[in-house]
Design a protein around this motif. Structure first.
Motif, PDB file in Angstrom:
ATOM      1  N   SER A   1     -43.224   2.018   1.119  1.00 15.45           N
ATOM      2  CA  SER A   1     -43.104   0.556   1.098  1.00 15.45           C
ATOM      3  C   SER A   1     -42.477   0.000   2.364  1.00 15.45           C
ATOM      4  O   SER A   1     -42.631  -1.195   2.651  1.00 15.45           O
ATOM      5  CB  SER A   1     -42.291   0.114  -0.121  1.00 15.45           C
ATOM      6  OG  SER A   1     -41.000   0.729  -0.113  1.00 15.45           O
ATOM      7  N   GLY A   2     -41.787   0.815   3.148  1.00 12.50           N
ATOM      8  CA  GLY A   2     -41.130   0.317   4.351  1.00 12.50           C
ATOM      9  C   GLY A   2     -41.980   0.340   5.600  1.00 12.50           C
ATOM     10  O   GLY A   2     -41.494   0.033   6.691  1.00 12.50           O
TER      11      GLY A   2
ATOM     12  N   THR B   1     -50.088   1.841  -1.336  1.00  8.14           N
ATOM     13  CA  THR B   1     -49.635   0.837  -0.374  1.00  8.14           C
ATOM     14  C   THR B   1     -49.780  -0.542  -0.992  1.00  8.14           C
ATOM     15  O   THR B   1     -50.533  -0.735  -1.954  1.00  8.14           O
ATOM     16  CB  THR B   1     -50.445   0.913   0.935  1.00  8.14           C
ATOM     17  OG1 THR B   1     -51.849   0.780   0.633  1.00  8.14           O
ATOM     18  CG2 THR B   1     -50.221   2.244   1.646  1.00  8.14           C
ATOM     19  N   GLY B   2     -49.066  -1.511  -0.422  1.00  8.22           N
ATOM     20  CA  GLY B   2     -49.080  -2.877  -0.938  1.00  8.22           C
ATOM     21  C   GLY B   2     -49.948  -3.795  -0.109  1.00  8.22           C
ATOM     22  O   GLY B   2     -50.483  -3.416   0.933  1.00  8.22           O
TER      23      GLY B   2
ATOM     24  N   ASP C   1     -42.783   7.119  -1.276  1.00  5.38           N
ATOM     25  CA  ASP C   1     -42.401   5.706  -1.141  1.00  5.38           C
ATOM     26  C   ASP C   1     -42.682   5.273   0.294  1.00  5.38           C
ATOM     27  O   ASP C   1     -41.907   5.550   1.213  1.00  5.38           O
ATOM     28  CB  ASP C   1     -40.930   5.526  -1.482  1.00  5.38           C
ATOM     29  CG  ASP C   1     -40.489   4.059  -1.380  1.00  5.38           C
ATOM     30  OD1 ASP C   1     -41.358   3.196  -1.119  1.00  5.38           O
ATOM     31  OD2 ASP C   1     -39.287   3.789  -1.546  1.00  5.38           O
TER      32      ASP C   1
ATOM     33  N   GLN D   1     -49.436  -4.163   3.731  1.00  7.56           N
ATOM     34  CA  GLN D   1     -49.550  -2.960   4.550  1.00  7.56           C
ATOM     35  C   GLN D   1     -51.011  -2.679   4.885  1.00  7.56           C
ATOM     36  O   GLN D   1     -51.902  -2.986   4.103  1.00  7.56           O
ATOM     37  CB  GLN D   1     -48.975  -1.752   3.798  1.00  7.56           C
ATOM     38  CG  GLN D   1     -47.491  -1.868   3.470  1.00  7.56           C
ATOM     39  CD  GLN D   1     -47.037  -0.728   2.567  1.00  7.56           C
ATOM     40  OE1 GLN D   1     -47.336  -0.711   1.378  1.00  7.56           O
ATOM     41  NE2 GLN D   1     -46.314   0.228   3.144  1.00  7.56           N
TER      42      GLN D   1
ATOM     43  N   ASP E   1     -45.420  -0.840   7.886  1.00 10.49           N
ATOM     44  CA  ASP E   1     -46.497  -1.806   8.068  1.00 10.49           C
ATOM     45  C   ASP E   1     -47.851  -1.123   8.200  1.00 10.49           C
ATOM     46  O   ASP E   1     -48.872  -1.668   7.780  1.00 10.49           O
ATOM     47  CB  ASP E   1     -46.250  -2.642   9.327  1.00 10.49           C
ATOM     48  CG  ASP E   1     -44.981  -3.458   9.222  1.00 10.49           C
ATOM     49  OD1 ASP E   1     -44.757  -4.053   8.146  1.00 10.49           O
ATOM     50  OD2 ASP E   1     -44.216  -3.503  10.204  1.00 10.49           O
TER      51      ASP E   1
ATOM     52  N   HIS F   1     -53.630   0.279   5.518  1.00 14.56           N
ATOM     53  CA  HIS F   1     -53.869   1.720   5.306  1.00 14.56           C
ATOM     54  C   HIS F   1     -55.228   2.078   5.875  1.00 14.56           C
ATOM     55  O   HIS F   1     -56.268   1.611   5.397  1.00 14.56           O
ATOM     56  CB  HIS F   1     -53.806   2.056   3.814  1.00 14.56           C
ATOM     57  CG  HIS F   1     -54.070   3.504   3.521  1.00 14.56           C
ATOM     58  ND1 HIS F   1     -54.236   3.983   2.242  1.00 14.56           N
ATOM     59  CD2 HIS F   1     -54.207   4.598   4.336  1.00 14.56           C
ATOM     60  CE1 HIS F   1     -54.454   5.295   2.280  1.00 14.56           C
ATOM     61  NE2 HIS F   1     -54.459   5.673   3.545  1.00 14.56           N
TER      62      HIS F   1
END
Length: 352
Positions: A62-63, A80-81, A60, A84, A65, A86
């Motif tokens: 998600s927290g 990743t969303g 996880d 974010q 950046d 990567h």
């Protein structure tokens, strides 16, 4: 990467490093996947390769950046969303799943039978996942132009080339040369050390020192048999290896490497290179610092050695050293930080 972002959290599929090799972590906690706790994972974690894509997808993140992955197999597959960034530093796409599949199956004795069928199915699934997961990376960084080409072929993605950091300061310049040529490598098939031995067996007037051990040592011994000009030293202490490198006429290398840190270390000592002209060697060798040969054969290596001896007077150890400095730790840090921070600034500007 950990030195550049010292407060970063660290994730890994599994962590089996012994205590005496953990210094670079500087006490950081390593968050591992479920594979860490599977039966026999400590000794046989590679046998869980088929589960590793699933394992990295369970982290996880998600927290965060910014997500940085160091990828030689599955690390780039973390999820990743859109908010974010990567960035994946890629050492190579999975060779055993792509262009070296057939060689891997031969070496593993898996050309026929039920296990061969299962392994082929597994590698097929890995290829599908490998290409699909590459699409989720915002920026791919390759460790050489050769790996950038492999990334373009397998993933259809462009990559920025940033060469890996080499501890060149650990290898002092020497301007004096002795009469021996040197090859230092782990004795595994793709290193082709036996070809170098065969080449020098045909050149009894030239001395070769071979350092290293591994499963292919017997083949190398057979290739060097009966040649008094070839000395096999096996695995030697680092201090002895550096001394041999600093005094060698040239460092000979026959492998097709993704990059080739050992070649840069030789250059840092002021030692010219005689290297196979594919892979990372093409990024490393510059005019006046060595030469490349075109085929992985004893004949091609021998011809390169003879050609080198006509060019050797023009190869200045200081030029070799200056060439090595392109791959220093500080050069990597500056380029990688600039690349990542530039991408982050672009994102901020786009969001404003």
């Amino acid at each position: 990467m950990l030195d550049l972002w010292p407060h970063a959290d660290l994730f890994a599929v599994c962590d089996m490093l012994p205590e005496n090799e953990r210094g670079f972590l500087r006490g950081r906690e390593v968050r591992t996947s479920f594979i860490q706790n599977l039966p026999f994972a400590r000794r046989h974690f590679r046998k869980y390769l088929g589960l590793m894509p699933l394992a990295v997808e369970q982290f996880d993140l998600s927290g965060y950046d910014l997500v940085l992955s160091s990828n030689h197999a599955v690390a780039k597959g973390v999820i990743t969303g859109p908010g974010q960034l990567h960035v994946s530093y890629v050492h190579s796409p999975m060779r055993y799943a792509w262009d070296l599949q057939h060689q891997y199956l031969r070496q593993a004795g898996l050309e026929r039978g039920p296990m061969s069928l299962y392994t082929r199915w597994l590698l097929h699934r890995l290829r599908l996942w490998d290409r699909a997961s590459a699409a989720g990376v915002d920026s791919i960084v390759a460790n050489s132009a050769y790996i950038a080409d492999r990334i373009a072929k397998t993933w259809r993605r462009n990559a920025t080339v940033i060469h890996p950091p080499v501890d060149v300061d650990h290898f002092a310049l020497s301007e004096s040369r002795e009469d021996h040529y040197l090859i230092a490598a782990r004795m595994v098939p793709y290193k082709r050390v036996e070809l170098v031995a065969e080449a020098f067996r045909a050149m009894p007037e030239r001395r070769l020192v071979i350092c290293g051990d591994g499963p292919g040592l017997a083949q190398v011994r057979a290739a060097a048999a009966g040649a008094p000009n070839i000395e096999l030293r096996g695995r030697v202490p680092q201090t002895e290896l550096i001394a041999l490198t600093r005094s060698a006429r040239a460092f000979v290398y026959a492998a097709e490497e993704d990059f080739g840190i050992g070649m840069v270390e030789a250059q840092a000592c002021g030692t010219p290179l005689i290297a196979f002209g594919r892979g990372g060697a093409r990024d490393i060798v510059r005019p006046g610092t060595g030469l490349l040969f075109g085929e992985q054969s004893a004949e091609s290596i021998a011809a390169a050695v003879r050609r080198f001896e006509t060019l050797a007077p023009a190869m200045d150890p200081r030029s070799c050293r200056a060439n090595a400095m392109r791959f220093s730790v500080s050069a990597f840090r500056a380029r990688f930080r600039s690349h990542v921070e530039g991408l982050m600034e672009e994102r901020k500007a786009a969001a404003a």
